[in-house]
Design an enzyme around this catalytic site. Structure first.
Site: not given
Ligand code: PAF
Length: 288
Positions: A26, A32-33, A151
């Site tokens: 998002m 982390g990303h 998550d």
């Molecule tokens: O984890 C996230 O950032 C969101 O839930 C995702 C998987 C991109 C879906 O919008």
């Protein structure tokens, strides 16, 4: 690095590029990303990241409007990590009409923990992930998708969705990136003051203390209640701190052995504003 906006542009950018490794996000990218991008690059021929703040997974009182949108900085970070394609649809590209068909996740897995405190969250997540997977993988015959283990429940729900719909997509889970203090990296950490950022390490510490106590034996419900009370005494408003089986997120009969995970969600700086909980809601987990 190519930046595309529509599903058609994405599919043509992917033509003849081989097996995609996909990281849905998002935006408001942090280390982390970027660790997910690095993992993705090892598992595909072409690395794709999406940036899309998905309205469907926010409750009406949540932070959809104020969610940080940092597109240019995100693209610079992705390019520096060697990402090949950024898919950044506008709302009208992903939802050209009201999304009346939705993916309903298995309630046994999705109506507990996060799903209990954020009703409809996993329907919103599954619906957008299904659509993003169609955009990326329908013309490539499948591939790999990478999600962060912070998550924890989200990955489990998505794995089940992919399995039940027989989608040719391998789901990889990446370890949670943490600050030196132990605080799990999250886009929502940007909402924390400097002081709260220091206090926020208490969540990962509480999970560690709970996991250690659970392994020693004792009444699990009492240990969980104690962990919540301890966090509350530090000024947090916890939704849950709990020990679950890694396989199905149900409570274990005996926490002294087996593959378990301690999961927590709590608001820091919580004070009710007009009857709504305030503060920043953080989640974390610890496998043990
Ligand atoms: O984890 C996230 O950032 C969101 O839930 C995702 C998987 C991109 C879906 O919008």
């Amino acid at each position: 690095m190519q930046i595309v906006q529509t599903i058609a542009e994405l599919r043509s950018a992917l033509a003849s590029r081989g097996r995609p490794a996909f990281v849905p996000t998002m935006g408001n990218l942090h280390e982390g990303h970027l660790s997910l991008i690095r993992l993705a690059r090892q598992h595909g021929d072409v690395t794709v990241a999406s940036i899309f703040v998905n309205r469907l997974q926010f409750l009406p009182h949540e932070d959809f409007d104020s969610y940080p949108r940092t597109f240019d900085a995100d693209c610079a970070k992705l390019e520096a990590e060697g990402c090949d394609i950024v898919f950044a649809p506008k709302e009208k590209d992903l939802y050209p009409e009201a999304q009346t068909f939705k993916v309903q996740a298995d309630p046994l897995l999705a109506d507990i923990l996060e799903g209990h405190f954020r009703p409809g969250f996993f329907t919103g997540v599954c619906t957008v992930v299904m659509k993003l997977f169609q955009a990326v993988f329908a013309t490539t015959g499948g591939g790999v998708a990478v999600f962060g283990k912070k998550d924890y429940q989200q990955i489990m729900v998505i794995r089940r969705m992919v399995q039940q719909f027989a989608m040719p997509i391998e789901i990889l889970g990446a370890d949670t990136a943490r600050a030196g203090s132990g605080l799990a990296l999250s886009s929502r950490n940007g909402y924390l003051s400097d002081e709260q950022r220091v206090q926020a390490m208490a969540l990962s510490q509480a999970l560690k203390t709970l996991a250690d106590a659970a392994r020693q034996g004792g009444n699990l419900a009492e240990l969980e209640a104690q962990a919540m009370a301890d966090l509350r005494a530090k000024g947090w408003e916890p939704d849950y701190l709990t020990v679950r089986q890694r396989s199905n997120l149900l409570s274990p009969a005996d926490a002294r052995s087996g593959e378990l995970v301690a999961l927590g969600a709590a608001r820091i700086g919580a004070h009710a504003v007009n009857g709504q909980a305030g503060g920043t809601r953080l989640i974390d987990n610890l496998e043990f």
